[in-house]
Motif scaffolding. Structure first.
Motif, PDB file in Angstrom:
ATOM      1  N   UNK A   1      53.752  36.689  43.192  1.00  0.00           N
ATOM      2  CA  UNK A   1      52.811  37.797  43.243  1.00  0.00           C
ATOM      3  C   UNK A   1      51.950  37.791  44.489  1.00  0.00           C
ATOM      4  N   UNK A   2      51.117  38.815  44.575  1.00  0.00           N
ATOM      5  CA  UNK A   2      50.230  38.996  45.720  1.00  0.00           C
ATOM      6  C   UNK A   2      48.859  38.441  45.367  1.00  0.00           C
ATOM      7  N   UNK A   3      48.279  37.677  46.298  1.00  0.00           N
ATOM      8  CA  UNK A   3      46.958  37.078  46.095  1.00  0.00           C
ATOM      9  C   UNK A   3      46.121  37.311  47.347  1.00  0.00           C
ATOM     10  N   UNK A   4      44.875  37.699  47.128  1.00  0.00           N
ATOM     11  CA  UNK A   4      43.941  37.885  48.233  1.00  0.00           C
ATOM     12  C   UNK A   4      42.969  36.713  48.201  1.00  0.00           C
ATOM     13  N   UNK A   5      42.945  35.951  49.306  1.00  0.00           N
ATOM     14  CA  UNK A   5      42.074  34.787  49.394  1.00  0.00           C
ATOM     15  C   UNK A   5      40.908  35.116  50.323  1.00  0.00           C
ATOM     16  N   UNK A   6      39.709  34.986  49.809  1.00  0.00           N
ATOM     17  CA  UNK A   6      38.540  35.138  50.664  1.00  0.00           C
ATOM     18  C   UNK A   6      38.340  33.836  51.440  1.00  0.00           C
ATOM     19  N   UNK A   7      37.441  33.858  52.403  1.00  0.00           N
ATOM     20  CA  UNK A   7      37.196  32.681  53.239  1.00  0.00           C
ATOM     21  C   UNK A   7      36.863  31.466  52.381  1.00  0.00           C
TER      22      UNK A   7
ATOM     23  N   UNK B   1      57.826  16.602  40.621  1.00  0.00           N
ATOM     24  CA  UNK B   1      56.987  17.795  40.545  1.00  0.00           C
ATOM     25  C   UNK B   1      56.210  17.886  41.847  1.00  0.00           C
ATOM     26  N   UNK B   2      56.204  19.061  42.424  1.00  0.00           N
ATOM     27  CA  UNK B   2      55.534  19.310  43.685  1.00  0.00           C
ATOM     28  C   UNK B   2      54.425  20.320  43.455  1.00  0.00           C
ATOM     29  N   UNK B   3      53.322  20.133  44.144  1.00  0.00           N
ATOM     30  CA  UNK B   3      52.233  21.104  44.121  1.00  0.00           C
ATOM     31  C   UNK B   3      51.987  21.560  45.556  1.00  0.00           C
ATOM     32  N   UNK B   4      51.930  22.877  45.741  1.00  0.00           N
ATOM     33  CA  UNK B   4      51.640  23.459  47.045  1.00  0.00           C
ATOM     34  C   UNK B   4      50.288  24.136  46.961  1.00  0.00           C
ATOM     35  N   UNK B   5      49.461  23.911  47.971  1.00  0.00           N
ATOM     36  CA  UNK B   5      48.151  24.554  48.038  1.00  0.00           C
ATOM     37  C   UNK B   5      47.943  25.196  49.396  1.00  0.00           C
ATOM     38  N   UNK B   6      47.411  26.405  49.407  1.00  0.00           N
ATOM     39  CA  UNK B   6      47.130  27.142  50.636  1.00  0.00           C
ATOM     40  C   UNK B   6      45.647  27.492  50.619  1.00  0.00           C
ATOM     41  N   UNK B   7      44.931  27.165  51.698  1.00  0.00           N
ATOM     42  CA  UNK B   7      43.502  27.438  51.799  1.00  0.00           C
ATOM     43  C   UNK B   7      43.233  28.354  52.989  1.00  0.00           C
ATOM     44  N   UNK B   8      42.424  29.385  52.753  1.00  0.00           N
ATOM     45  CA  UNK B   8      42.028  30.305  53.816  1.00  0.00           C
ATOM     46  C   UNK B   8      40.865  29.686  54.590  1.00  0.00           C
ATOM     47  N   UNK B   9      41.097  29.321  55.847  1.00  0.00           N
ATOM     48  CA  UNK B   9      40.066  28.728  56.704  1.00  0.00           C
ATOM     49  C   UNK B   9      39.500  29.741  57.705  1.00  0.00           C
ATOM     50  N   UNK B  10      39.829  31.024  57.503  1.00  0.00           N
ATOM     51  CA  UNK B  10      39.320  32.060  58.401  1.00  0.00           C
ATOM     52  C   UNK B  10      38.067  32.701  57.802  1.00  0.00           C
ATOM     53  N   UNK B  11      37.377  33.493  58.603  1.00  0.00           N
ATOM     54  CA  UNK B  11      36.137  34.137  58.172  1.00  0.00           C
ATOM     55  C   UNK B  11      36.369  35.465  57.464  1.00  0.00           C
ATOM     56  N   UNK B  12      37.615  35.820  57.216  1.00  0.00           N
ATOM     57  CA  UNK B  12      37.935  37.089  56.559  1.00  0.00           C
ATOM     58  C   UNK B  12      39.087  36.868  55.583  1.00  0.00           C
ATOM     59  N   UNK B  13      39.353  37.873  54.769  1.00  0.00           N
ATOM     60  CA  UNK B  13      40.370  37.766  53.723  1.00  0.00           C
ATOM     61  C   UNK B  13      41.780  37.624  54.294  1.00  0.00           C
ATOM     62  N   UNK B  14      42.610  36.926  53.519  1.00  0.00           N
ATOM     63  CA  UNK B  14      44.032  36.783  53.807  1.00  0.00           C
ATOM     64  C   UNK B  14      44.786  37.209  52.551  1.00  0.00           C
ATOM     65  N   UNK B  15      45.770  38.062  52.725  1.00  0.00           N
ATOM     66  CA  UNK B  15      46.635  38.445  51.607  1.00  0.00           C
ATOM     67  C   UNK B  15      47.923  37.652  51.734  1.00  0.00           C
ATOM     68  N   UNK B  16      48.310  36.972  50.651  1.00  0.00           N
ATOM     69  CA  UNK B  16      49.551  36.192  50.677  1.00  0.00           C
ATOM     70  C   UNK B  16      50.464  36.656  49.546  1.00  0.00           C
ATOM     71  N   UNK B  17      51.750  36.571  49.812  1.00  0.00           N
ATOM     72  CA  UNK B  17      52.761  36.901  48.808  1.00  0.00           C
ATOM     73  C   UNK B  17      53.854  35.854  48.933  1.00  0.00           C
ATOM     74  N   UNK B  18      53.932  34.955  47.946  1.00  0.00           N
ATOM     75  CA  UNK B  18      54.866  33.827  47.986  1.00  0.00           C
ATOM     76  C   UNK B  18      56.012  34.043  47.006  1.00  0.00           C
ATOM     77  N   UNK B  19      57.195  33.588  47.423  1.00  0.00           N
ATOM     78  CA  UNK B  19      58.409  33.756  46.616  1.00  0.00           C
ATOM     79  C   UNK B  19      59.354  32.584  46.843  1.00  0.00           C
TER      80      UNK B  19
END
Length: 123
Positions: free
Chosen positions: A57-63, A32-50
Motif C-alpha cells: 500500500x501507499x504510506x505518507x511519512x512525515x519528517x 524472519x526479516x524486518x525492513x524499516x524506512x525512516x524519513x530524514x527530510x524536512x517534508x513528507x515522503x510518499x512510499x509504495x512498497x511491493x
C-alpha cells in the motif's frame, strides 16, 4: 535393477540430501526479516512498497516518521521488495530488500533505510 531397489536408492539419496542441506534450508525458511524506512527530510515522503506477491500500500511519512514490515525469505532466496518514493523534489524506485544481497548486509535480520534528499541510503 528392480523397481524396489530403485525406490530404496532414491529414498537413501533423498535422506542424505535432507541431512546435508536440511539445516540450511530450514534456517532460510525460518529467517524472519524486518525492513524499516525512516524519513530524514524536512517534508513528507510518499512510499509504495511491493513484492511479487504483496502490495503493502501507499504510506505518507512525515519528517522523522518511520514505516516498516516483516516477512520470511523464501527457500530459493529470491525474495525481493521494492519501493517507489515520491517527494516534492522528485522520486524513484529502489530495491529495498533482495535476499541474496541483504542476507549479510542486514544485521540481525533488520534492514534499515533512511530517505535523505531524494536518495535512499542504507544505515
Amino acid at each position: 535393477m528392480s523397481l524396489k531397489n530403485n525406490k530404496n536408492v532414491l529414498f537413501l539419496a533423498m535422506l542424505f540430501l535432507f541431512m546435508l542441506f536440511g539445516e540450511a534450508i530450514a534456517q532460510t525458511a525460518l529467517t524472519k526479516v524486518h525492513v524499516g524506512i525512516t524519513n530524514k527530510m524536512d517534508f513528507n515522503v510518499t512510499i509504495h512498497c511491493k513484492s511479487k506477491d504483496d502490495d503493502l500500500g501507499i504510506h505518507v511519512l512525515s519528517s522523522g516518521q518511520s514505516y516498516g514490515w516483516g516477512f520470511r525469505v523464501n527457500l530459493w532466496e529470491t525474495t525481493l521488495f521494492f519501493c517507489g518514493f515520491t517527494t516534492k523534489k522528485g522520486g524513484g524506485v529502489y530495491n529495498i530488500y533482495q535476499a541474496r544481497r541483504d542476507k549479510t548486509r542486514c544485521h540481525g535480520g533488520t534492514c534499515l533505510w533512511d530517505v535523505k534528499d531524494a536518495v535512499c541510503m542504507a544505515t
